[in-house]
Design an enzyme around this catalytic site. Structure first.
Site, PDB file in Angstrom:
ATOM      1  CG  ASN A 240     -12.713   9.835 -18.504  1.00 12.24           C
ATOM      2  OD1 ASN A 240     -13.896  10.038 -18.669  1.00 12.24           O
ATOM      3  ND2 ASN A 240     -11.996  10.479 -17.602  1.00 12.24           N
TER       4      ASN A 240
ATOM      5  N   GLY B 154     -15.451  11.662  -7.446  1.00 12.71           N
ATOM      6  CA  GLY B 154     -14.180  11.293  -6.831  1.00 12.71           C
ATOM      7  C   GLY B 154     -13.152  10.973  -7.905  1.00 12.71           C
ATOM      8  CB  ALA B 155     -11.838   8.655  -9.562  1.00 18.69           C
TER       9      ALA B 155
ATOM     10  CD  GLU C 178     -20.675   7.684 -15.408  1.00 17.39           C
ATOM     11  OE1 GLU C 178     -21.379   6.690 -15.374  1.00 17.39           O
ATOM     12  OE2 GLU C 178     -19.609   7.776 -14.806  1.00 17.39           O
TER      13      GLU C 178
ATOM     14  CG  HIS D   4     -14.462   2.173  -8.266  1.00 17.49           C
ATOM     15  ND1 HIS D   4     -15.547   1.702  -7.565  1.00 17.49           N
ATOM     16  CD2 HIS D   4     -14.983   2.943  -9.256  1.00 17.49           C
ATOM     17  CE1 HIS D   4     -16.667   2.161  -8.109  1.00 17.49           C
ATOM     18  NE2 HIS D   4     -16.348   2.933  -9.133  1.00 17.49           N
ATOM     19  CD  GLU D   5     -13.046   5.465 -11.010  1.00 21.09           C
ATOM     20  OE1 GLU D   5     -13.684   5.164 -12.039  1.00 21.09           O
ATOM     21  OE2 GLU D   5     -13.605   5.889  -9.982  1.00 21.09           O
TER      22      GLU D   5
HETATM   23  N1  BES Z   1     -18.309   6.613 -12.766  1.00 20.92           N
HETATM   24  C1  BES Z   1     -18.036   7.145 -11.491  1.00 20.92           C
HETATM   25  C2  BES Z   1     -17.921   8.644 -11.471  1.00 20.92           C
HETATM   26  C3  BES Z   1     -19.239   9.354 -11.546  1.00 20.92           C
HETATM   27  C4  BES Z   1     -20.091   9.326 -10.473  1.00 20.92           C
HETATM   28  C5  BES Z   1     -19.599  10.059 -12.662  1.00 20.92           C
HETATM   29  C6  BES Z   1     -21.306   9.973 -10.546  1.00 20.92           C
HETATM   30  C7  BES Z   1     -20.794  10.698 -12.738  1.00 20.92           C
HETATM   31  C8  BES Z   1     -21.666  10.646 -11.676  1.00 20.92           C
HETATM   32  C9  BES Z   1     -16.739   6.581 -10.918  1.00 20.92           C
HETATM   33  O1  BES Z   1     -16.378   5.335 -11.373  1.00 20.92           O
HETATM   34  C10 BES Z   1     -16.969   6.428  -9.464  1.00 20.92           C
HETATM   35  O2  BES Z   1     -17.704   5.565  -9.075  1.00 20.92           O
HETATM   36  N2  BES Z   1     -16.357   7.284  -8.679  1.00 20.92           N
HETATM   37  C11 BES Z   1     -16.561   7.311  -7.260  1.00 20.92           C
HETATM   38  C12 BES Z   1     -15.325   6.923  -6.535  1.00 20.92           C
HETATM   39  C13 BES Z   1     -15.280   5.448  -6.377  1.00 20.92           C
HETATM   40  C14 BES Z   1     -13.964   4.978  -5.866  1.00 20.92           C
HETATM   41  C15 BES Z   1     -16.361   4.937  -5.479  1.00 20.92           C
HETATM   42  C16 BES Z   1     -16.958   8.717  -6.914  1.00 20.92           C
HETATM   43  O3  BES Z   1     -16.766   9.585  -7.735  1.00 20.92           O
HETATM   44  O4  BES Z   1     -17.451   8.919  -5.804  1.00 20.92           O
HETATM   45 ZN    ZN Z   2     -17.462   3.804 -10.529  1.00 21.57          ZN
END
Ligand code: BES
Ligand code: ZN
Length: 849
Positions: free
Chosen positions: A272, A268-269, A134, A304-305
């Site tokens: 997938n 953060g995560a 992503e 969240h994921e």
């Molecule tokens: N889909 C995102 C990860 C992401 C963020 C990919 C920006 C590419 C660009 C994932 O679901 C997400 O939101 N992750 C958060 C952590 C979440 C618990 C708020 C993150 O990575 O900060």
């Molecule tokens: Zn997210």
């Protein structure tokens, strides 16, 4: 439809199924790939354009059902991240099989298919390769149609070394050693999904035994030496999967669910499908040695994921302008799930911080609507911000409370069911919500999602006391705005006999009159605290709020303090109005309500001169001292986690800004005793104690903390001590921290965050800023551009005019497109804080008194 811009792909040909075989060569940082893609040709064509970046396409051919085969000629369009394949003859409409043999590189840049080399617990180097696709980096992993709307199924095979484990989105079908002694792992076919959800992970992983949730095996994977830290995540992963299966009443869309920790991770995560990836500190945790906030963070990220498996993976936005459909929902669902599973953590109150930060940004002229046009994919990066996540999550909470949780649930289930395996626009969501709830959801929600900003609701009691009139205007720090919203209002009316009445309605352009009973004792607008707006009470109503305080929830108390502070920042209210509320906090037992105030005190501290700083310290001691004395240093058995947290919050405030010598001394003593093994220190007190020790810390303390960082046994401890080093105040020690933070000794993922922390320490900001300028191009080479946002945000709190001007000039002469809006917001916010500083300078003593 408007003409297709060059960076978007034509729909004249579309993939239906990808068969990918990928063989990474970790020691040499490269990989070999073979993609066999079933494509549907929809009109006669002789040329195809698909996405690929940094891939070398070595052989490209296509054949139809009859076996007729054509060899393609490739040309690269680097600018648009595309390849153009020309065929020697025309392709007739129908199904074709496209085969591409290619080579790629495993970068160290945490995007696409990348490699990380970490030192293992035994000193050896561990090599891991993982993907982060992503938003648009799947095109660095395989050539394909890398836009969310081109959903296709995937059958993936990984060819790895015999000792390596391999993970992808679906269940393992076979795992055999081939004639070359390589391990070939093939995975089952996925559901049709977007390319940004493809996952590959290769490395010496250890995996927990699967726990079955119905038909779905759930596992946690960690590198060697970390598998004893997986129990907590396993329970959280299983519980949330069960929770969402129930909430949605729709089966989990994958065939297994792995949660894999990656030692270097840009975000953060990442959700997938079937193979969620995390940075280590957000998955691997020791529940006995971590704080409640660290545990709730892990549980929230997992939730969240997991929520994304439905919101994002099963139903996906058509284009990146709709990313809020993913992220706002995952944020909302994460809180809903954790609140149901762990009410003792009170996640909705914790979320007050997120909402308040979103409101702060949304009070600026440089804010944007939640849903916002995205043209080039690179523009989508800027969408992963407080407005998408926290404002988006907040307005969904507001809608849920307005419709009622069950109506809301049914409506979104309807939306998911209607759109499964497909792509949606925001308007599909309103359709589904309206058809199930029979409420005018669209017009109300469009005012929140398509319009920037939010309202200030003004409440005025009529002279005869018979009614309260509510009106709205846009809340802004600076220039007034002219937005208008459909504001779902809940007014709580306290009665003299101790009872309460609730009045609900929607406040629009015209004033709303709420009749008052004769025995009205107080009024709380935004009862429950779920409205994304601020409230300004007239003097009479404000006066009565002190009687309402004992009835307020923590979220409401947070909001009250936040609203008053925002008014102070905007210059609409004098500082003493906030100080008066702060002085009333001596009995406040909610840690997050304290969290609403401490950053404001910190800002005042950086505005204050030495004399004023002593008065501010005294104020902090008056506020926090009595309750801390009552709670004591030692946790009581069976104590509420929120009380345990508040002890930490008070201790930190007293030992830093509060300049409480006794607390400082005791913190140092306990810290040394803890390290020496002679003293217990509750995990929730560790970070506060580290902060206090660093605040007055000596070179010896620095060395000790650094050693703890190097020897950390858990990812949380590693973060705690690494970031703890940002809290020193002595210039020589700040220099040492700065040198460490600039070095490559840190994990790549931590560098920008660490520097950002140091920038936020008022003793260190000037030195750190100068170093960032001096190392700018080197940092640009090392870190992803998006990470530069961490250098912009703290500038908002620079009240030293010279330093602020310097940072401003630097950002102007060194623009970074991806973080342009974040920089504009930080610089605009800096002006708000500078104006506040200007109003307060030289008058703080009198105003704090
Ligand atoms: N889909 C995102 C990860 C992401 C963020 C990919 C920006 C590419 C660009 C994932 O679901 C997400 O939101 N992750 C958060 C952590 C979440 C618990 C708020 C993150 O990575 O900060
Ligand atoms: Zn997210």
């Amino acid at each position: 439809m408007a003409e297709r811009p060059p960076y978007r792909l034509a729909h004249t040909v579309a993939p239906k199924h990808y068969q990918l075989e990928i063989e990474p060569d970790l020691p040499n940082s490269r990989f070999k790939g073979r993609a066999v893609i079933e494509v549907e040709v929809r009109e006669r064509l002789q040329e195809m354009v698909l996405n690929a970046v940094d891939l070398t396409l070595e052989h490209v051919s296509i054949k139809d059902a009859g076996g007729q085969e054509l060899i393609g000629t490739v040309s690269y369009n680097t600018e648009e991240e595309q390849v153009d394949i020309a065929w020697p003859g025309e392709l007739a409409p129908g199904m074709w099989e496209l085969t591409i043999e290619y080579q790629g590189v495993l970068g160290s840049d945490m995007r696409g298919f990348y490699r990380t080399a970490v030192e293992g617990k035994d000193g050896s180097t561990v090599l891991i390769a993982a993907t982060q696709c992503e938003q648009t980096d799947a095109r660095r992993v395989f050539p394909g149609w890398d836009e969310p709307e081109f959903k296709a199924s995937f059958s993936i095979a990984l060819v790895v070394e015999p000792h390596e484990a391999a993970f992808s989105n679906a269940r393992e079908l076979s795992n055999v050693l081939d004639e070359r002694g390589k391990r070939r792992v093939t995975f089952a076919r996925t559901i049709p999904m977007s390319t940004y959800l493809v996952a590959l992970v290769v490395g010496p992983y250890e995996t927990t035994e699967p726990v079955m949730v119905g038909e779905v095996p759930v596992r946690i994977a960690a590198r060697p030496g970390f598998s004893h830290l997986t129990d907590f995540a396993e329970t959280a992963a299983v519980d949330t999967l069960k929770y969402f299966q129930q909430y949605f009443g729709i089966s989990y869309p994958g065939d297994k669910l792995d949660h894999v920790a990656i030692p270097e991770f840009a975000a953060g995560a990442m959700e997938n499908l079937g193979c969620v990836t995390y940075r280590e500190e957000l998955l691997l945790i020791d529940p006995e040695k971590s704080s409640p906030i660290e545990r709730s963070n892990v549980a929230e990220v997992i939730a969240h994921e997991t929520a994304h498996m439905w919101f994002g993976d099963l139903v996906t936005m058509r284009w990146w302008n709709g990313i809020w459909l993913n992220e706002a929902f995952a944020t909302f669902m994460e809180l809903l799930a954790v609140d149901a599973l762990h009410p003792e953590w009170d996640p909705w109150t914790i979320f007050s911080h997120g909402r308040s930060m979103a409101m702060a940004v949304d009070s600026l002229e440089s804010t944007r609507p939640v849903e916002f046009p995205v043209n080039r994919p690179v523009e989508a990066w800027a969408m992963f911000d407080l407005l998408t996540y926290q404002k988006g999550g907040s307005v969904l909470r507001m809608l849920e409370q307005f419709l009622g949780p069950e109506t809301f649930r049914k409506s979104i289930v309807h939306y998911l069911q209607r759109n499964r395996y497909a792509n949606t626009e925001t308007s599909d969501l309103w359709d589904a919500l309206e058809s199930t709830s029979h409420q005018p959801v669209r017009s109300m929600m469009e005012s929140w999602v398509l319009q920037p900003g939010y309202p200030l609701v003004q409440a005025k009691l009529s002279a005869d006391g018979q009614r309260v009139t509510l009106t709205q205007k846009q809340f802004r720090y600076g220039k007034p705005g002219d937005g208008a919203w459909q504001v779902p209002i809940t007014v709580g009316i306290g009665l003299a006999d101790g009872g309460e009445k609730t009045v609900r309605g929607i406040l629009g352009d015209t004033p709303m009159d709420v009749p008052m009973p004769d025995n009205m004792a107080w009024v709380i607008v935004n009862r429950g605290g779920w409205g994304f707006y601020r409230t300004a009470y007239d003097e009479k109503l404000a006066h009565r709020l002190s009687d309402a305080l004992p009835k307020m929830t923590a979220i409401e108390r947070y909001q009250l303090l936040d609203d008053v502070w925002a008014a102070v920042q905007a210059g609409d209210a004098p500082l003493p109005r906030a100080v008066q509320l702060w002085r009333g906090m001596t009995e406040e037992r909610d840690p997050d309500v304290w969290g609403a105030v401490t950053p404001n005190l910190t800002l005042l501290e950086s505005i204050a001169d030495d004399g004023e700083r002593m008065i501010l310290a005294k104020l902090a001691r008056d506020m926090a001292g009595p309750l801390f004395a009552q709670l004591g240093w030692n946790p009581k058995p069976g104590e509420d986690v929120r009380v345990a947290r508040v002890r930490g919050a008070l201790l930190r405030l007293l030992g830093t800004l509060g300049a409480d010598d006794a607390v400082r001394e005791e913190a140092g003593k306990r810290w040394r005793g803890f390290l020496g093994g002679t003293e217990q220190l509750a995990p929730e007190l560790l970070t506060p104690v580290v902060n206090v020790v660093a605040h007055g810390g000596t070179a010896e303390d620095w060395d000790t903390m650094y050693a703890e960082y190097k020897n950390a046994k858990t990812p949380q401890d590693e973060q705690r001590y690494l970031f703890g080093l940002a809290g020193f105040t002595d210039p020589d020690l700040i220099r040492r921290t700065l040198d460490l933070y600039l070095s490559t000794e840190l994990r790549l993922q931590n560098g920008p965050i660490a520097l950002g922390r140091l920038l936020g320490n008022r003793h260190a900001s000037a030195m750190t800023w100068e170093a960032i300028e001096a190392h700018w191009s080197e940092l640009q080479e090392r870190f992803p551009v998006r990470a530069f946002e961490y250098f912009a945000m703290p500038v908002a709190f620079f009240v030293d005019e010279e330093l602020a001007a310097r940072a401003r000039a630097w950002f102007e002469s060194h623009p970074i497109e991806v973080i342009e809006r974040a920089v504009a917001q930080a610089l605009e916010f800096q002006k708000v804080n500078a104006a506040l500083a200007h109003r307060l300078r030289g008058r703080l003593a009198e105003m704090l008194g």
